[in-house]
Design a protein around this motif. Sequence first.
Motif, PDB file in Angstrom:
ATOM      1  N   SER A  51       0.827  -1.214   0.000  1.00  0.00           N
ATOM      2  CA  SER A  51       0.000   0.000   0.000  1.00  0.00           C
ATOM      3  C   SER A  51       0.855   1.254   0.000  1.00  0.00           C
ATOM      4  O   SER A  51       0.518   2.245  -0.652  1.00  0.00           O
ATOM      5  CB  SER A  51      -0.932  -0.006   1.222  1.00  0.00           C
ATOM      6  N   SER A  55       0.970   4.103  -3.066  1.00  0.00           N
ATOM      7  CA  SER A  55       0.596   5.494  -2.809  1.00  0.00           C
ATOM      8  C   SER A  55       1.431   6.478  -3.620  1.00  0.00           C
ATOM      9  O   SER A  55       1.047   7.635  -3.781  1.00  0.00           O
ATOM     10  CB  SER A  55       0.761   5.819  -1.321  1.00  0.00           C
ATOM     11  N   SER A 271      -2.668   9.008   5.053  1.00  0.00           N
ATOM     12  CA  SER A 271      -4.117   8.986   4.820  1.00  0.00           C
ATOM     13  C   SER A 271      -4.699  10.393   4.918  1.00  0.00           C
ATOM     14  O   SER A 271      -4.272  11.179   5.766  1.00  0.00           O
ATOM     15  CB  SER A 271      -4.798   8.081   5.848  1.00  0.00           C
TER      16      SER A 271
END
Length: 271
Positions: A51, A55, A271
């Motif tokens: 992940s 990104s 995030s």
Amino acid sequence: MKLLAASDLDQTLVFSSRSAGVDVAGLVEVEEYQGRTISYVTPTAWELLGSLVASDRFVPVTTRTLEQYERIRWPGAAPRYAVCANGGVLMNSGRPDAEWAAAVQERLSVCAPLADVHAELSRLAAELVRAVPGSEDPAVRSVPDLFCYVVLRDGQRAELEGPRLGELVMLMDGWGYTVSLQGRKLYAVPRPLTKSAAVAEVVSRCGASGFVSAGDSLLDVDLLVAAQESRRPRHGELFRAGWEHEGAELTGASGAAAGEEIAAWLLARLS
């Protein structure tokens, strides 16, 4: 404005069988060398790394040479940017950046010649062989135009720690170098050669607002301090030295579990 996540690799995100702290049979293999697996991550960390790489805001930052870095296996494609050789090499889409390399050489011109450092480390290596009867010669190596390091053999680290290391630190400090002892490797790195400077270059190129970071060694201090927030594992050179800095928080776990914790924290901060 987006943040980037910059992290050291060895003993921060990836671990040897000795530093993992768990049975490696349950871990994911991420590096092979000379026909054997030498680095691992937990299965959860492997998913988190996937992940992070996806990104496009994750920057591996390592003292490894380019060749050593390229042994690391990533989930999917490798990250676009990577910092190798403690900031001496900036990888961009799989290729070393020539403009950055030229800037680095200009910065290092104020330090003692690398040949002098190599000669001093070779003298130290010979001394360690005499101090540990029957031990093998340490390997003294230079990363061309950047820094030197010594690969210690069995029993030699204990002989090095203490007065010998202190004397070397003082000498190299006068020459403009930082000394770092990480596992079996002793590094002598020019002070202007920093991980944070290379990461700052990536931040500028990406138009990011800054970065968060993680690392475990003396050579990661500038990276940890320059970040908006940082994490350091409950093991490694900085932990043993009792180093502390506001904003550089310790993980709850140690070993490979700390690497998983750091990967999760890095991803959460993006995030």
